[in-house]
Design an enzyme around this catalytic site. Structure first.
Site, short mmCIF file in Angstrom:
data_model
loop_
_atom_site.label_atom_id
_atom_site.label_comp_id
_atom_site.label_asym_id
_atom_site.label_seq_id
_atom_site.Cartn_x
_atom_site.Cartn_y
_atom_site.Cartn_z
N HIS A 55 1.05 -1.45 0.12
CA HIS A 55 0.22 -0.51 0.15
C HIS A 55 0.50 1.29 -0.10
CE1 HIS A 55 -3.72 -2.32 0.56
NE2 HIS A 55 -2.91 -2.97 1.22
N ASN A 128 -10.36 -3.19 1.96
CA ASN A 128 -10.21 -2.76 0.85
C ASN A 128 -11.63 -2.49 -0.16
OD1 ASN A 128 -7.55 -3.20 0.68
ND2 ASN A 128 -7.76 -5.98 0.69
N TYR A 338 0.72 -3.98 11.65
CA TYR A 338 0.32 -2.39 10.67
C TYR A 338 0.26 -1.67 11.74
CZ TYR A 338 -2.74 -4.13 6.83
OH TYR A 338 -3.32 -4.19 5.27
#
Ligand code: NDP
Length: 484
Positions: A55, A128, A338
């Site tokens: 990303h 997403n 993350y």
């Protein structure tokens, strides 16, 4: 010129000459005492933080989320508590596999990551534009992404790795079908849906839990891009989607999405025909219809790309009371990965940056660390429990307890039907959409060197729908499976 503000060094002193470095005489070497020059070159060398491994290429915007239907029977989350309530949000859209400067119009899922700045802390829904994912256990993620990235020797994209991995990981078939369909290249970031993808848990004020899936439906309508147009734009205008989003918001054409949820009673998870925590599967909307929740509007562009879009740190672990994790193994892994990526990329104090700072008061007793710019808690109490009036825990906000059973072990998901839902998707496409899907797959698989890989993958398409598999086999000039 006189009324311009003075250019300064980073320590605030006025700069006398920003055109000529200081030299020992007219033709002499440059002096190390030219501190402004040294600072300027040194800071320039440090202008990048590590780009995201996935990303990396993103575009973002500010906006708000407004509740349009009362869903307080399902969750006690304060920002969802009453119709009309508005919460500021920031969204970051992205492609997955390409680098920070890569083209926007490639075939790839798009990240659809929303940060809700709620009065109970930041809630991040890091999804997403697809309702499912390629794999369902985080332990496979580094291998999967290696296949999407560059070959270690040639530094080229490697279709052999892509299809080898997918053909050996048939849980990917559903997402591969979505990716290779028309929706694999959206016309713009405004013309696609968003999904939380994972199953989450909502808990109401009585402590009752339900399982939930999120769907953001674009009000602009789904529009996709023709592959030839996308290929041309990737060369001529690689930032096409980024510009489209910025320009639309700039001229007041604010994109909006309606948020819906699917709600599954907790006990249904024991008997539903697919594992509801398997992120490679959807819940049929015939079984769990969409329930309206609210509306998201993007109405303000970032003022600074790096400060906002590059430094925003979204994490699926950022929950608020009333919203909790599910046992989805991809979600469980992402809850770690993350935040860990952000600590590495942006630093241990990434949550104190303006774009990440909650509007809720933060009293976390975390202190120090690199680049602590927010006062570091001042002289306030820095531990808990304490007898000095410092922050204390709130037992009423503990996550709802839940039962677990079985042995600790590395076990696969129980459900291995990777074909029905991919086939359902194929069957809901029109004939023209099917032909384009098949053409896209044939083009993507043609460079694969080993027939063994192609034949294995054709077998998966065939199991989803014999017509699907047969058409791809024909396109690749290989035999179709017989009655798999
Ligand atoms: P439904 O008929 O209730 O739902 C079909 C869904 O498919 C709609 O959400 C529709 O979204 C979406 N869709 C339509 N065309 C495409 C396309 N070309 N690419 C991707 N999605 C598309 O059926 P089910 O819920 O039983 O699902 C059937 C299949 O639909 C699933 O196997 C899955 O592949 C796909 N799907 C299901 C979703 C779900 O949450 N159940 C979500 C998205 C896809 P739209 O309103 O935009 O047309």
């Amino acid at each position: 010129m006189d009324n311009q503000k003075p250019l300064t060094t980073s320590t605030g002193a006025p700069v006398g000459d920003n055109q000529n470095s200081m030299t020992a005489g007219h033709r002499g070497p440059t002096l190390i005492q030219d501190y402004h020059l040294l600072e300027k070159l040194a800071h320039f060398n440090r202008e990048r933080v590590p780009e995201r491994v996935v990303h990396a290429k993103g575009a973002g915007a500010h906006g708000y989320f407004e509740v349009t239907k009362d869903i307080s029977q399902y969750t006690k989350a304060a920002f969802l508590s009453e119709v009309g309530k508005r919460t500021p949000i920031f969204i970051r859209f992205s492609t997955v596999a390409g680098e920070l400067g890569s083209a926007d119009t490639v075939r790839d899922p798009r990240g659809f990551a929303v940060k809700f700045y709620t009065e109970e802390g930041n809630y991040d829904l890091v999804g997403n534009n697809t309702p499912v994912f390629f794999i369902r256990d985080a332990i496979k993620f580094p291998d999967f992404i290696h296949t999407q990235k560059r070959h270690p020797q040639t530094h080229l994209k490697n279709p052999n790795a892509v299809w080898d991995f997918w053909s050996l990981s048939p849980e990917s078939l559903h997402q591969v079908t979505i990716l290779m369909s028309d929706r694999g290249i959206p016309a713009s970031l405004r013309h696609m849906h968003g999904f939380g993808s994972h199953t989450f848990k909502w808990v109401n004020a009585e402590g009752e839990a339900v399982w939930v899936k999120y769907h953001f439906k674009t009000e602009q309508g789904v529009k996709n891009m023709d592959v030839a147009v996308a290929a041309r734009l990737a060369g001529e205008h690689p930032d096409y989607h980024t510009e489209d989003l910025f320009t639309a918001i700039d001229k007041g054409d604010f994109p909006a999405w309606k948020l819906y949820v699917q709600i599954m009673p907790v006990q249904d998870a024991e008997t539903y025909r697919f594992d509801p925590f398997d992120v490679t599967k959807v819940w049929s909307q015939k079984d769990y219809p969409l329930i309206e929740v609210g509306r998201m509007v993007l109405d303000r562009n970032p003022e600074n790309y790096f400060a906002e879009v590059e430094q925003v740190t979204l994490s699926p672990g950022n929950f608020v009371p009333g919203i909790e994790a599910s046992p989805d193994k991809m979600l469980q892994g992402r809850i770690f990965a993350y935040a860990d990526a952000h600590r590495y990329r942006v630093g241990a104090n990434h949550n104190t940056l303006p774009i990440n700072r909650p509007i809720a008061e933060v009293n976390n007793n975390q202190r120090d660390g690199a680049m602590r710019a927010d006062g570091n808690g001042g002289s306030s109490i820095y531990y808990e429990p304490n007898s000095y009036g410092g922050a204390s825990e709130s037992p009423s906000h503990k996550p709802a307890p839940f039962a677990v059973s079985g042995l600790a072990d590395s076990v696969p998901y129980d459900h291995n039907d990777h074909y029905t839902q991919a086939g359902d998707l194929y069957r809901l496409l029109s004939e023209e959409e099917r032909l384009r899907l098949v053409a896209n797959i044939v083009a993507a698989m043609t460079p694969v060197e080993k027939d063994e890989i192609k034949i294995r993958q054709i077998g998966h398409f065939y199991k989803a729908d014999p017509e699907y598999g047969t058409r791809i086999a024909e396109g690749l000039g290989l035999p179709a499976p017989q009655g798999v």
